[in-house]
Design a protein around this motif. Structure first.
Motif, PDB file in Angstrom:
ATOM      1  N   GLY A   1       0.782  -1.229   0.000  1.00 38.02           N
ATOM      2  CA  GLY A   1       0.000   0.000   0.000  1.00 38.02           C
ATOM      3  C   GLY A   1       0.809   1.272   0.000  1.00 38.02           C
ATOM      4  O   GLY A   1       0.252   2.373   0.101  1.00 38.02           O
ATOM      5  N   ALA A   2       2.130   1.171  -0.126  1.00 35.45           N
ATOM      6  CA  ALA A   2       2.966   2.368  -0.115  1.00 35.45           C
ATOM      7  C   ALA A   2       2.956   3.061  -1.468  1.00 35.45           C
ATOM      8  O   ALA A   2       2.978   2.398  -2.516  1.00 35.45           O
ATOM      9  CB  ALA A   2       4.404   2.005   0.262  1.00 35.45           C
ATOM     10  N   ARG A   3       2.954   4.397  -1.438  1.00 36.96           N
ATOM     11  CA  ARG A   3       3.046   5.182  -2.668  1.00 36.96           C
ATOM     12  C   ARG A   3       4.350   5.986  -2.730  1.00 36.96           C
ATOM     13  O   ARG A   3       4.555   6.756  -3.656  1.00 36.96           O
ATOM     14  CB  ARG A   3       1.841   6.106  -2.783  1.00 36.96           C
ATOM     15  CG  ARG A   3       0.528   5.329  -2.855  1.00 36.96           C
ATOM     16  CD  ARG A   3      -0.641   6.194  -3.183  1.00 36.96           C
ATOM     17  NE  ARG A   3      -1.883   5.416  -3.234  1.00 36.96           N
ATOM     18  CZ  ARG A   3      -3.061   5.909  -3.577  1.00 36.96           C
ATOM     19  NH1 ARG A   3      -3.169   7.195  -3.899  1.00 36.96           N
ATOM     20  NH2 ARG A   3      -4.133   5.141  -3.599  1.00 36.96           N
ATOM     21  N   LEU A   4       5.178   5.794  -1.732  1.00 40.12           N
ATOM     22  CA  LEU A   4       6.529   6.370  -1.721  1.00 40.12           C
ATOM     23  C   LEU A   4       7.481   5.288  -1.283  1.00 40.12           C
ATOM     24  O   LEU A   4       7.300   4.669  -0.223  1.00 40.12           O
ATOM     25  CB  LEU A   4       6.610   7.561  -0.769  1.00 40.12           C
ATOM     26  CG  LEU A   4       8.015   8.106  -0.476  1.00 40.12           C
ATOM     27  CD1 LEU A   4       8.683   8.620  -1.757  1.00 40.12           C
ATOM     28  CD2 LEU A   4       7.953   9.216   0.573  1.00 40.12           C
ATOM     29  N   ARG A   5       8.494   5.013  -2.087  1.00 42.20           N
ATOM     30  CA  ARG A   5       9.489   3.980  -1.777  1.00 42.20           C
ATOM     31  C   ARG A   5      10.877   4.563  -1.950  1.00 42.20           C
ATOM     32  O   ARG A   5      11.194   5.177  -2.973  1.00 42.20           O
ATOM     33  CB  ARG A   5       9.296   2.785  -2.712  1.00 42.20           C
ATOM     34  CG  ARG A   5      10.373   1.699  -2.599  1.00 42.20           C
ATOM     35  CD  ARG A   5      11.525   1.946  -3.563  1.00 42.20           C
ATOM     36  NE  ARG A   5      12.532   0.890  -3.518  1.00 42.20           N
ATOM     37  CZ  ARG A   5      13.788   1.030  -3.919  1.00 42.20           C
ATOM     38  NH1 ARG A   5      14.202   2.192  -4.420  1.00 42.20           N
ATOM     39  NH2 ARG A   5      14.647   0.043  -3.848  1.00 42.20           N
ATOM     40  N   ILE A   6      11.744   4.388  -0.955  1.00 45.65           N
ATOM     41  CA  ILE A   6      13.138   4.806  -1.084  1.00 45.65           C
ATOM     42  C   ILE A   6      14.043   3.591  -0.878  1.00 45.65           C
ATOM     43  O   ILE A   6      13.687   2.640  -0.182  1.00 45.65           O
ATOM     44  CB  ILE A   6      13.508   5.935  -0.096  1.00 45.65           C
ATOM     45  CG1 ILE A   6      13.645   5.413   1.341  1.00 45.65           C
ATOM     46  CG2 ILE A   6      12.504   7.062  -0.156  1.00 45.65           C
ATOM     47  CD1 ILE A   6      14.279   6.402   2.283  1.00 45.65           C
ATOM     48  N   GLY A   7      15.216   3.628  -1.512  1.00 48.22           N
ATOM     49  CA  GLY A   7      16.177   2.534  -1.403  1.00 48.22           C
ATOM     50  C   GLY A   7      17.529   3.042  -0.974  1.00 48.22           C
ATOM     51  O   GLY A   7      17.731   4.241  -0.761  1.00 48.22           O
ATOM     52  N   PRO A   8      18.522   2.145  -0.843  1.00 48.11           N
ATOM     53  CA  PRO A   8      19.851   2.515  -0.357  1.00 48.11           C
ATOM     54  C   PRO A   8      20.604   3.439  -1.306  1.00 48.11           C
ATOM     55  O   PRO A   8      20.264   3.588  -2.478  1.00 48.11           O
ATOM     56  CB  PRO A   8      20.575   1.166  -0.239  1.00 48.11           C
ATOM     57  CG  PRO A   8      19.505   0.133  -0.254  1.00 48.11           C
ATOM     58  CD  PRO A   8      18.385   0.701  -1.062  1.00 48.11           C
TER      59      PRO A   8
END
Length: 707
Positions: A37-44
């Protein structure tokens, strides 16, 4: 007003230059975030090429392949509906930057370069990247043509800006920027950024995670807002281990936190935050409102056509915000049990070798190394029990038996871990028995070897050539003779270790793959230079090479209780000794007697030298206050003795076995040719590009391509 937003932050086990594998892990994390359900995803940080490419960042191929991976992400319609923050190197006006690239529905919204670079300890970012110095400013970046063909954009904003969604505002802060005195999140928060995204490549050190949490907690407590922290995890192909711990904090409270040590490749941490609570928190701080009203920093805002909250979320009472939790901090002994264990598993599964070989002396250092391998086996068996597909596949490859599922750590160790006691007439029955008992407890394949005949052959050869036979000091020999005879034994152990590591798998099973040789010298011995150059401290890897003797003792005490290894009590009670000279009722070799200083003292010297930046004089001055019960002359003698041996043995640092980095006073000097020492030998992405180019050229020239 209630305003719920679900966000996702990731810890990914990326591998330098493994573009194919890195792409697959990034994509999987985005799909998991979207499913949650996330609409913002950040990665390393630098997740596309891997953080540890080091001098490979200077190669144009690294930038090219990063753009190619980004192209795949842009073309993938399954990823639509998520605001994606990913990382890669970008060349802008012939200057290389460490960047975040924000994409949405197949278009690039912003390329945000890093503004403060890490340049100490294990980090040399200015060697490869430049800092972006223009705060709250952007300019046009001309996209590569094949990217422009995908996105339909000719240029995109490049620089320091905020992302304005339909219902919030997102700011970007990269790793080191959090640790600087004037962190960007302060000005961004004052200008209305409600969510700060920090993509990091932060390695594990003992006792370090607490500082990281407190910095983020203080940032959100002082400024208000939501803070997303993403981190690399695993062994990137070098000495450091990135310890994950992706987390979400809001208004000074920890809402969600990923694991610090894990052998899974992809871990997505989700939290549902209330932006209404952020606005109320900030509005209730009069001083913050005053500073915001008078702030001179106004950021460009890049409009993103997405709402981070569900359309009817404020009326849907079935949506539950994530409740605060107490962060989980491991004790140092637990960190030693888990960090090096995860690092070793990454190394062996990616090295295409069949396991580990360890000279097991019966002392506490090699004991600690063996128990770390046992801890690794425990983690792997637990992951197999959970049905982790990646771990199950890796186990099959390492063990050379597809479908093999170990039921216990001992069953796995019997396949992939070989230990050997390499004794001489100078070894005691007690150490031999301790080594045998520990091997039985952890399940390693154990070999008991007597080296006297080999030692005698070497000494006999020397006597034949020179006409002189060296003697130990206890038999009337000189110090030079005494040291040379000890070094023969130590160096023969290295030779035998590599022989057995190469051929024991062949003896046990036709086609068995060679083993990685493990060393077991601690950081204090390295600092003092109390080891033989090219002895069994010279190996492929050293899991304890930057861990102090004091911390290792704490680890063994912890493992005895937590892992049910009663045999470890004997190692704790034993006096540390190399056992390289004959012993008698009058003399028994002791490490601390020979070094002329205790292991506890070495820990103090190491921290003062490296962390406090002390030379001999300032160390002496510090110790006058730290050791009030010791006279100045004795302190002076101790300091001079330490610096003398540190200086004369400094040459040994250049040959240290690559060691897991766990301690800030490690003297590891191997930092010149900055490339990792573990590669994906398949070079899947790169070789594929070559093959494609060959086919195109042959078709163009009319050459018939045979199937």
């Amino acid at each position: 007003m209630v305003h719920y937003v679900t966000v996702a932050t990731c810890a990914l086990n990326q591998w330098a230059l493994d573009f194919q594998g890195n792409y697959e892990r990034i994509r999987e994390s985005i799909l998991q975030a979207k499913a949650g359900g996330a609409r913002l995803r950040i990665g390393p940080e630098l997740e596309i090429p891997g953080y540890g490419c080091q001098d490979h960042f200077l190669e144009s191929d690294t930038t090219l392949h990063s753009w190619e991976v980004l192209a795949r992400l842009l073309q993938d319609r399954a990823l639509d509906g998520v605001l994606i923050d990913t990382g890669m190197p970008v060349l802008h006006r012939n200057t290389r930057y460490n960047c975040r690239v924000v994409i949405l529905d197949g278009r690039i919204l912003l390329i945000r370069p890093k503004m403060h670079l890490a340049n100490d300890g294990n980090y040399r970012e200015p060697r490869w990247f430049a800092e972006w110095a223009r705060v709250a400013s952007t300019e046009d970046y001309v996209l590569p043509r094949f990217i422009a063909d995908i996105t339909g954009q000719r240029t995109v904003p490049f620089g320091d800006a905020l992302i304005s969604t339909e219902d919030s505002c997102v700011g970007i802060e990269l790793c080191e920027e959090l640790f600087t005195p004037q962190s960007p999140h302060i000005a961004m928060s004052l200008d209305g950024a409600e969510i700060i995204a920090n993509s990091s490549g932060s390695h594990h050190e003992l006792r370090k995670l607490g500082r990281r949490i407190e910095l983020i907690r203080e940032a959100t407590l002082k400024c208000g807002g939501v803070y997303l922290y993403a981190n690399q995890k695993g062994c990137d192909g070098d000495r450091v281990y990135y310890d994950g711990s992706a987390m979400v904090l809001a208004n000074g409270e920890v809402l969600a936190m990923g694991t610090q040590f894990s052998i899974s490749d992809v871990e997505v941490t989700l939290a549902t935050v209330d932006l209404g609570a952020v606005r109320a928190f900030r509005a209730g701080m009069a001083s913050r409102s005053t500073q915001a009203a008078h702030s001179s920093v106004r950021y460009p805002r890049i409009v993103a056509g997405i709402s981070l909250s569900a359309q009817q979320a404020q009326f849907d009472f079935s949506v539950r915000p994530t409740r605060p939790l107490a962060p989980r901090l491991h004790a140092p002994a637990e960190e030693i049990a888990l960090g090096p264990a995860c690092w070793l598993w990454d190394y062996v599964r990616r090295s295409s070798l069949g396991g580990f070989f360890l000279p097991l002396s019966g002392g506490i250092d090699s004991c600690a190394t063996a128990v770390i391998v046992h801890s690794m086996c425990r983690l792997v068996v637990a992951a197999c029990g959970r049905g982790d597909a990646q771990v199950l596949a890796d186990v099959g490859r390492v063990c050379g038996e597809s479908g093999f599922v170990p039921a216990t750590a001992q069953e796995l160790a019997s396949r992939i871990f070989c230990t050997s006691f390499m004794g001489t007439a100078n070894s005691t029955a007690e150490t031999r028995a301790r080594a045998r008992a520990l091997a039985a407890a952890i399940g390693s394949y154990h070999i008991d070897v007597d080296m006297d005949a080999v030692v005698a052959a070497i000494v006999g050869l020397f006597a034949l050539v020179t006409g002189r036979t060296p003697r130990y000091a206890v038999h009337g020999g000189t110090s030079a003779e005494n040291l040379a005879l000890q070094n023969i034994q130590a160096r023969l152990r290295m030779l035998l270790a590599y022989l057995f590591a190469a051929l024991v798998p062949w003896v046990r099973q036709a086609g068995g793959r060679p083993l990685l040789v493990l060393a077991s010298a601690n950081v204090d011995e390295a600092l003092r230079g109390y080891f033989t150059k090219y002895d069994c401290s010279s190996a492929d890897l050293n899991p304890i090479g930057s861990i102090s003797k004091a911390d290792l003792r704490g680890f063994i005490a912890f493992a005895r209780e937590s892992m049910g290894l009663d045999v470890l009590g004997g190692f704790l009670d034993a006096v540390p000794s190399a056992e390289l000279v004959p012993f008698s009722e009058d003399y028994k070799q002791s490490d601390e007697d020979e070094m002329g200083m205790s292991y506890d003292e070495l820990g103090v010297y190491g921290r003062l030298r490296k962390i406090k930046k002390c030379g001999p004089y300032s160390m002496f001055a510090q110790l006058l206050h730290e050791w009030p019960g010791v006279g100045p002359r004795e302190i002076a003698d101790k300091v001079k003795r330490f610096f003398f041996y540190y200086a004369v043995n400094r040459h040994k640092m250049t040959t240290l076995t690559p060691a897991y980095h766990a301690e800030a006073y490690s003297p590891d000097d191997n930092r010149f040719d900055l490339r990792q020492f573990l590669y994906n030998a398949q070079w899947t992405w790169q070789f594929g590009k070559i093959d494609d180019a060959v086919e195109r050229l042959e078709r163009r020239s009319g050459v018939v391509i045979e199937e």
